[in-house]
Enzyme design. Structure first.
Site, PDB file in Angstrom:
ATOM      1  N   ASN A   9       0.881  -1.170   0.000  1.00 16.48           N
ATOM      2  CA  ASN A   9       0.000   0.000   0.000  1.00 16.48           C
ATOM      3  C   ASN A   9       0.914   1.214   0.000  1.00 16.48           C
ATOM      4  OD1 ASN A   9      -1.813   2.043   0.438  1.00 16.48           O
ATOM      5  ND2 ASN A   9      -2.325   1.445   2.541  1.00 16.48           N
ATOM      6  N   LYS A  11       0.155   4.250  -0.335  1.00 14.20           N
ATOM      7  CA  LYS A  11      -0.471   5.473   0.196  1.00 14.20           C
ATOM      8  C   LYS A  11      -0.168   6.630  -0.774  1.00 14.20           C
ATOM      9  CE  LYS A  11      -0.104   3.300   4.660  1.00 14.20           C
ATOM     10  NZ  LYS A  11      -0.004   3.392   6.115  1.00 14.20           N
ATOM     11  N   HIS A  95      -9.762   1.296   5.311  1.00 18.72           N
ATOM     12  CA  HIS A  95      -8.429   1.528   5.885  1.00 18.72           C
ATOM     13  C   HIS A  95      -8.544   2.541   7.029  1.00 18.72           C
ATOM     14  CE1 HIS A  95      -4.270   2.704   6.392  1.00 18.72           C
ATOM     15  NE2 HIS A  95      -3.951   1.577   5.789  1.00 18.72           N
ATOM     16  N   GLU A  97      -6.721   4.914   7.997  1.00 20.90           N
ATOM     17  CA  GLU A  97      -6.448   6.321   7.652  1.00 20.90           C
ATOM     18  C   GLU A  97      -7.668   6.967   7.013  1.00 20.90           C
ATOM     19  OE1 GLU A  97      -2.788   5.703   5.470  1.00 20.90           O
ATOM     20  OE2 GLU A  97      -1.822   5.143   7.354  1.00 20.90           O
ATOM     21  N   GLU A 167      -5.464  -4.816  10.900  1.00 21.21           N
ATOM     22  CA  GLU A 167      -4.412  -3.817  11.071  1.00 21.21           C
ATOM     23  C   GLU A 167      -4.614  -3.048  12.376  1.00 21.21           C
ATOM     24  OE1 GLU A 167      -2.661  -2.562   7.093  1.00 21.21           O
ATOM     25  OE2 GLU A 167      -4.558  -1.493   7.219  1.00 21.21           O
ATOM     26  N   GLY A 173       2.432   2.351  10.762  1.00 24.12           N
ATOM     27  CA  GLY A 173       3.376   3.451  10.566  1.00 24.12           C
ATOM     28  C   GLY A 173       4.102   3.868  11.834  1.00 24.12           C
ATOM     29  N   SER A 213       3.356  -1.983  10.384  1.00 24.68           N
ATOM     30  CA  SER A 213       4.817  -2.068  10.546  1.00 24.68           C
ATOM     31  C   SER A 213       5.371  -3.466  10.254  1.00 24.68           C
ATOM     32  CB  SER A 213       5.244  -1.604  11.944  1.00 24.68           C
ATOM     33  OG  SER A 213       4.829  -0.270  12.150  1.00 24.68           O
ATOM     34  N   GLY A 234       2.619  -1.077   4.225  1.00 32.59           N
ATOM     35  CA  GLY A 234       2.762   0.317   3.820  1.00 32.59           C
ATOM     36  C   GLY A 234       4.217   0.649   3.565  1.00 32.59           C
TER      37      GLY A 234
HETATM   38  P1  PGA Z   1       2.686   0.325   7.571  1.00 31.35           P
HETATM   39  O1  PGA Z   1       1.199   0.549   6.985  1.00 31.35           O
HETATM   40  O2  PGA Z   1       3.172  -0.975   7.025  1.00 31.35           O
HETATM   41  O3  PGA Z   1       3.488   1.508   7.061  1.00 31.35           O
HETATM   42  O4  PGA Z   1       2.554   0.298   9.053  1.00 31.35           O
HETATM   43  C1  PGA Z   1       0.309  -0.505   6.886  1.00 31.35           C
HETATM   44  C2  PGA Z   1      -1.001  -0.030   6.277  1.00 31.35           C
HETATM   45  O5  PGA Z   1      -1.416   1.112   6.567  1.00 31.35           O
HETATM   46  O6  PGA Z   1      -1.636  -0.748   5.495  1.00 31.35           O
END
Ligand code: PGA
Length: 251
Positions: A9, A11, A95, A97, A167, A173, A213, A234
């Protein structure tokens, strides 16, 4: 049915040139990557049609966004049908976010999922609890209510087009990953929920991915649990070498 999936992803990252370079590097490495993994990447919307056209056949393209409506007077929105017509295979729905930064409600998440299913677009349905919910041991209750609401009215047949991504929001993140045990416990809970809501066959054939992460150094341990079918990644998906290492975590 191949349950193993490594999904990137990006983003809001990468220029179109950087995106094409990543695709090129993946294409060159493809012969050396394990065959028992479905490879997917969710790219920024402006690049979807071009990349879907140019990509290596093994790479599935996902949209990070999709409209909750069909065609009509909805300026700025793009429909699940449009994505299908551009060769896009999946959309991320729910998601964290989008939920927290763009005010997407449970009702909106469910409407988006419905549009995807009706159009034959695959869905990566994201769910996850906040840190305070985990600290007060309410993670199962939160996930159950998110799944119940998003999948309301869906049938076992519809579930063939749904991938679930667990998640935990406190791990996205932040560099703080759920332990393999925490992930395993939640994935088993999700699979049991799918089995009770639909049936055992559906539960056994639905991919449940971990996100938050996930990186080359911890993927092998996370993916080793029987109910963890891969990851939604991500930060570590931006570099194609890291992404390849994640795919190789299945060997
Ligand atoms: P990250 O994001 O791997 O940067 O923690 C995961 C996601 O938001 O799908």
């Amino acid at each position: 049915m191949m349950r193993n999936i490594v999904a990137g992803n990006w983003k809001s990252n990468k220029s179109i040139n950087e995106a094409r370079n990543w695709m090129g590097e993946m294409g060159e490495a493809m012969d050396n990557l394990p065959k028992n993994v479905r490879i997917m990447v969710a790219v920024p919307a402006p690049y979807l049609a071009a990349l879907a056209n140019e990509k290596h056949p093994r790479i599935h393209i996902a949209s990070q966004q999709v409209s909750a409506n069909g065609h009509g007077a909805f300026t700025g929105e793009f429909t699940a049908d449009m994505l299908v017509s551009c060769g896009v295979d999946y959309a991320l729905v729910g998601h964290s976010e989008r939920r927290s930064d763009f005010g997407e409600t449970e009702a909106l998440v469910s409407a988006k999922l419905k549009q995807c299913i009706e159009s034959g677009l695959g869905v990566v349905l994201c769910c996850g609890e906040h840190l305070n919910e985990r600290d007060s041991e309410r993670q199962e209750e939160v996930i159950e209510s998110q799944l119940e609401s998003a999948l309301h009215g869906m049938t076992a047949d519809d579930m063939k087009n749904v991938i679930v991504a667990y998640e935990p929001i406190w791990a996205i993140g932040t560099g703080r990953t759920a332990t393999a045990d925490q992930a395993a416990e939640m994935h088993t809970f999700i699979r049991r929920w799918i089995s009770e809501k639909f049936d055992r066959y559906t539960a056994e054939n639905t991919s449940v991915l971990y996100g938050g992460s996930c990186k080359p150094s911890n993927a092998k341990e996370l993916f080793a649990s029987k109910d963890v079918d891969g990851g939604l990644i991500g930060g570590a998906s931006l570099n194609s070498d890291d992404f390849q290492s994640l795919i190789c975590s299945f060997t």
